[in-house]
Scaffold this motif. Structure first.
Motif, PDB file in Angstrom:
ATOM      1  N   ARG A  66       9.686   4.351   6.043  1.00 35.56           N
ATOM      2  CA  ARG A  66      10.519   5.528   5.799  1.00 35.56           C
ATOM      3  C   ARG A  66      10.045   6.307   4.571  1.00 35.56           C
ATOM      4  O   ARG A  66      10.229   7.517   4.474  1.00 35.56           O
ATOM      5  CB  ARG A  66      11.971   5.086   5.616  1.00 35.56           C
ATOM      6  CG  ARG A  66      12.968   6.222   5.567  1.00 35.56           C
ATOM      7  CD  ARG A  66      14.372   5.697   5.418  1.00 35.56           C
ATOM      8  NE  ARG A  66      15.349   6.782   5.447  1.00 35.56           N
ATOM      9  CZ  ARG A  66      16.331   6.926   4.577  1.00 35.56           C
ATOM     10  NH1 ARG A  66      16.476   6.039   3.602  1.00 35.56           N
ATOM     11  NH2 ARG A  66      17.177   7.929   4.682  1.00 35.56           N
ATOM     12  N   GLU A  67       9.410   5.585   3.638  1.00 34.21           N
ATOM     13  CA  GLU A  67       8.998   6.253   2.411  1.00 34.21           C
ATOM     14  C   GLU A  67       7.723   7.080   2.571  1.00 34.21           C
ATOM     15  O   GLU A  67       7.238   7.669   1.608  1.00 34.21           O
ATOM     16  CB  GLU A  67       8.845   5.241   1.284  1.00 34.21           C
ATOM     17  CG  GLU A  67      10.055   4.363   1.036  1.00 34.21           C
ATOM     18  CD  GLU A  67      11.403   5.059   1.150  1.00 34.21           C
ATOM     19  OE1 GLU A  67      11.466   6.307   1.078  1.00 34.21           O
ATOM     20  OE2 GLU A  67      12.416   4.366   1.339  1.00 34.21           O
ATOM     21  N   THR A  68       7.194   7.144   3.799  1.00 33.82           N
ATOM     22  CA  THR A  68       6.152   8.142   4.060  1.00 33.82           C
ATOM     23  C   THR A  68       6.710   9.546   3.876  1.00 33.82           C
ATOM     24  O   THR A  68       5.963  10.524   3.866  1.00 33.82           O
ATOM     25  CB  THR A  68       5.594   7.993   5.485  1.00 33.82           C
ATOM     26  OG1 THR A  68       6.671   8.088   6.419  1.00 33.82           O
ATOM     27  CG2 THR A  68       4.885   6.658   5.661  1.00 33.82           C
ATOM     28  N   SER A  69       8.026   9.631   3.743  1.00 38.11           N
ATOM     29  CA  SER A  69       8.645  10.924   3.435  1.00 38.11           C
ATOM     30  C   SER A  69       8.045  11.544   2.180  1.00 38.11           C
ATOM     31  O   SER A  69       8.111  12.767   1.993  1.00 38.11           O
ATOM     32  CB  SER A  69      10.157  10.751   3.255  1.00 38.11           C
ATOM     33  OG  SER A  69      10.428   9.779   2.263  1.00 38.11           O
ATOM     34  N   VAL A  70       7.442  10.712   1.320  1.00 33.57           N
ATOM     35  CA  VAL A  70       6.821  11.258   0.115  1.00 33.57           C
ATOM     36  C   VAL A  70       5.684  12.211   0.469  1.00 33.57           C
ATOM     37  O   VAL A  70       5.418  13.181  -0.252  1.00 33.57           O
ATOM     38  CB  VAL A  70       6.304  10.125  -0.794  1.00 33.57           C
ATOM     39  CG1 VAL A  70       5.120   9.391  -0.174  1.00 33.57           C
ATOM     40  CG2 VAL A  70       5.897  10.680  -2.154  1.00 33.57           C
ATOM     41  N   LEU A  71       4.996  11.965   1.583  1.00 34.97           N
ATOM     42  CA  LEU A  71       3.928  12.869   1.988  1.00 34.97           C
ATOM     43  C   LEU A  71       4.501  14.234   2.355  1.00 34.97           C
ATOM     44  O   LEU A  71       3.951  15.278   1.981  1.00 34.97           O
ATOM     45  CB  LEU A  71       3.170  12.288   3.186  1.00 34.97           C
ATOM     46  CG  LEU A  71       2.599  10.888   3.014  1.00 34.97           C
ATOM     47  CD1 LEU A  71       1.823  10.488   4.267  1.00 34.97           C
ATOM     48  CD2 LEU A  71       1.698  10.816   1.787  1.00 34.97           C
ATOM     49  N   ALA A  85       0.823  -1.206   0.000  1.00 31.10           N
ATOM     50  CA  ALA A  85       0.000   0.000   0.000  1.00 31.10           C
ATOM     51  C   ALA A  85       0.858   1.256   0.000  1.00 31.10           C
ATOM     52  O   ALA A  85       0.573   2.226  -0.720  1.00 31.10           O
ATOM     53  CB  ALA A  85      -0.935  -0.007   1.211  1.00 31.10           C
ATOM     54  N   VAL A  86       1.924   1.242   0.814  1.00 31.71           N
ATOM     55  CA  VAL A  86       2.830   2.403   0.835  1.00 31.71           C
ATOM     56  C   VAL A  86       3.465   2.608  -0.536  1.00 31.71           C
ATOM     57  O   VAL A  86       3.502   3.727  -1.079  1.00 31.71           O
ATOM     58  CB  VAL A  86       3.914   2.229   1.915  1.00 31.71           C
ATOM     59  CG1 VAL A  86       4.996   3.305   1.764  1.00 31.71           C
ATOM     60  CG2 VAL A  86       3.299   2.298   3.307  1.00 31.71           C
ATOM     61  N   CYS A  87       3.967   1.526  -1.122  1.00 30.32           N
ATOM     62  CA  CYS A  87       4.633   1.632  -2.424  1.00 30.32           C
ATOM     63  C   CYS A  87       3.678   2.104  -3.507  1.00 30.32           C
ATOM     64  O   CYS A  87       4.013   2.984  -4.318  1.00 30.32           O
ATOM     65  CB  CYS A  87       5.245   0.289  -2.801  1.00 30.32           C
ATOM     66  SG  CYS A  87       6.606  -0.222  -1.741  1.00 30.32           S
ATOM     67  N   LEU A  88       2.475   1.515  -3.547  1.00 31.69           N
ATOM     68  CA  LEU A  88       1.497   1.930  -4.544  1.00 31.69           C
ATOM     69  C   LEU A  88       1.125   3.385  -4.349  1.00 31.69           C
ATOM     70  O   LEU A  88       1.013   4.153  -5.323  1.00 31.69           O
ATOM     71  CB  LEU A  88       0.250   1.045  -4.446  1.00 31.69           C
ATOM     72  CG  LEU A  88      -0.892   1.384  -5.413  1.00 31.69           C
ATOM     73  CD1 LEU A  88      -0.431   1.269  -6.861  1.00 31.69           C
ATOM     74  CD2 LEU A  88      -2.085   0.463  -5.156  1.00 31.69           C
ATOM     75  N   LEU A 106      -3.615   8.882   0.640  1.00 34.49           N
ATOM     76  CA  LEU A 106      -4.493   8.011   1.427  1.00 34.49           C
ATOM     77  C   LEU A 106      -3.984   6.570   1.437  1.00 34.49           C
ATOM     78  O   LEU A 106      -4.044   5.878   2.459  1.00 34.49           O
ATOM     79  CB  LEU A 106      -5.921   8.067   0.877  1.00 34.49           C
ATOM     80  CG  LEU A 106      -6.657   9.395   1.059  1.00 34.49           C
ATOM     81  CD1 LEU A 106      -8.020   9.348   0.376  1.00 34.49           C
ATOM     82  CD2 LEU A 106      -6.820   9.716   2.547  1.00 34.49           C
ATOM     83  N   LEU A 107      -3.478   6.102   0.299  1.00 37.07           N
ATOM     84  CA  LEU A 107      -2.920   4.750   0.236  1.00 37.07           C
ATOM     85  C   LEU A 107      -1.701   4.617   1.145  1.00 37.07           C
ATOM     86  O   LEU A 107      -1.528   3.600   1.828  1.00 37.07           O
ATOM     87  CB  LEU A 107      -2.535   4.405  -1.202  1.00 37.07           C
ATOM     88  CG  LEU A 107      -3.695   4.117  -2.162  1.00 37.07           C
ATOM     89  CD1 LEU A 107      -3.183   4.071  -3.598  1.00 37.07           C
ATOM     90  CD2 LEU A 107      -4.370   2.798  -1.795  1.00 37.07           C
ATOM     91  N   VAL A 108      -0.857   5.637   1.165  1.00 38.70           N
ATOM     92  CA  VAL A 108       0.320   5.608   2.031  1.00 38.70           C
ATOM     93  C   VAL A 108      -0.100   5.530   3.491  1.00 38.70           C
ATOM     94  O   VAL A 108       0.449   4.749   4.276  1.00 38.70           O
ATOM     95  CB  VAL A 108       1.210   6.846   1.784  1.00 38.70           C
ATOM     96  CG1 VAL A 108       2.309   6.919   2.838  1.00 38.70           C
ATOM     97  CG2 VAL A 108       1.832   6.793   0.395  1.00 38.70           C
TER      98      VAL A 108
END
Length: 282
Positions: free
Chosen positions: A242-247, A122-125, A270-272
Motif C-alpha cells: 500500500r505504501e507504493t502510494s509514495v510514488l 525494500a519498499v520501506c527503505l 527504484l527501491l520501491v
C-alpha cells in the motif's frame, strides 16, 4: 500474493496519495484533515444501509481504531503543516510496514517468508530514501518528528484493523462502520480550537467541502481496498504494498504542488519498485 490483490492495492495506493495531496495543497491542514474525514460519514451511511453492521466480534477493534485515528489525524495535520508532502508522507508511510511486519507474528499470528521480508524492507527503505531527499523544504525537524510519531500510529491502527476486519466477516461493512464515526472526534476538536474564528472557519469550509468530499471518497476507497486485501493476503505484505502510494505522492507533489524530485527520490522509487516485485513473487 495474487495479481488481482496487487493491482487492487496499487489502485488504493493512488487514491491514498490523492487525498493526502488535497490536505497538503490546502491552506489549513487541520481543517482540511477534519473535513475530509468528517465527510466520511456521508460516504459511509449509504454503504452501511446496504451491508449492515459487522459482527459483534469486530466492535472492540472498531472502538480501538476510532481512538487511535484521532492521534493519527493530529499527527498528520502537524506533519503537513511543517513539511512538504514529498518529505513527510514517505517517512510516515515507509516506516509503518516494518513495524507491522515485526508485530505480525506475535499479534496476528502470521509468519513472514524471507522473500516477503526482503520486499517489505525494500519498499520501506525506498520510501524513506524518497522522503529524506535534500530537496525537501519546510521545518524539517518538526515535520520529521510528527512523521515518525505517525509511523507508529499507522502501524498500530493497521494491526488493529487487520484483526478487526477478519473478525467482522465483511470488509466493506467493517470499513463503512469505521468511517461512520472515524473523523468526527478530530473535526470536533479542531472546531473547538477555532471557536473564536467561527466566521473564517465557515468561509473556509464552504470553499473546500466539494474537494473534501472527493477526498473522503478517495480515503474510503483506499482503506476499503486495503482491508479487503488483508482478508486475502498477509497484513504486513498488504501494508507494505500500500505504501507504493509514495510514488504517486511524489508525482503529485512534483506536478501539482511544484515540489522538486531529484536523483535521491528517483533512487528511492527504484527501491520501491523492486520491493513490489519481490512481494508479488513471494
Amino acid at each position: 500474493m495474487s495479481a488481482a490483490v496487487v493491482l487492487a492495492v496499487l489502485a488504493g495506493a493512488l487514491l491514498h496519495a490523492a487525498w493526502n495531496a488535497l490536505i497538503r495543497g490546502g491552506h489549513d491542514k487541520a481543517l482540511d484533515t477534519g473535513l475530509i474525514h468528517a465527510l466520511g460519514l456521508v460516504v459511509a451511511l449509504p454503504v452501511v444501509a446496504v451491508t449492515g453492521l459487522p459482527r459483534a466480534e469486530a466492535w472492540p477493534w472498531l472502538v480501538a481504531s476510532w481512538v487511535i485515528h484521532v492521534g493519527y489525524y493530529i499527527a498528520l495535520a502537524g506533519a503537513y503543516r511543517h513539511g512538504e508532502l514529498g518529505l513527510t508522507y514517505p517517512v510516515m508511510r515507509g516506516l509503518a510496514p516494518l513495524l507491522v511486519a515485526g508485530a505480525s507474528a506475535p499479534l496476528i499470528g502470521e509468519a513472514i517468508a524471507p522473500q516477503a521480508w526482503a520486499g517489505i524492507a525494500a519498499v520501506c527503505l525506498g520510501v524513506v530514501v524518497v522522503g529524506l531527499s535534500p530537496a525537501a523544504a519546510g521545518h524539517r525537524g518538526k515535520a520529521l518528528r510528527y512523521a515518525l510519531a505517525n509511523a507508529g500510529i499507522i502501524a498500530l491502527y493497521t494491526v488493529v484493523d487487520g484483526r478487526g476486519v477478519r473478525a467482522s466477516g465483511d470488509a466493506l461493512s467493517y470499513v463503512a462502520t469505521l468511517f461512520l464515526f472515524d473523523g468526527a472526534p478530530y473535526f470536533a476538536l479542531v472546531l473547538w480550537q477555532r471557536r473564536h474564528e467561527a466566521a473564517q472557519v465557515r468561509a473556509y469550509l464552504a470553499g473546500r467541502w466539494k474537494l473534501a468530499l472527493l477526498g473522503a471518497l478517495a480515503s474510503f476507497g483506499s482503506y476499503g481496498i486495503a482491508l479487503w486485501a488483508m482478508t486475502r493476503a498477509p497484513v504486513a505484505s498488504v501494508a507494505a504494498l500500500r505504501e507504493t502510494s509514495v510514488l504517486f505522492a511524489a508525482l503529485i507533489g512534483t506536478l501539482w504542488l511544484k515540489e522538486r524530485f531529484g536523483a535521491q527520490r528517483a533512487l528511492g522509487t527504484l527501491l520501491v519498485v523492486a520491493g513490489v516485485v519481490a512481494l508479488r513473487l513471494a
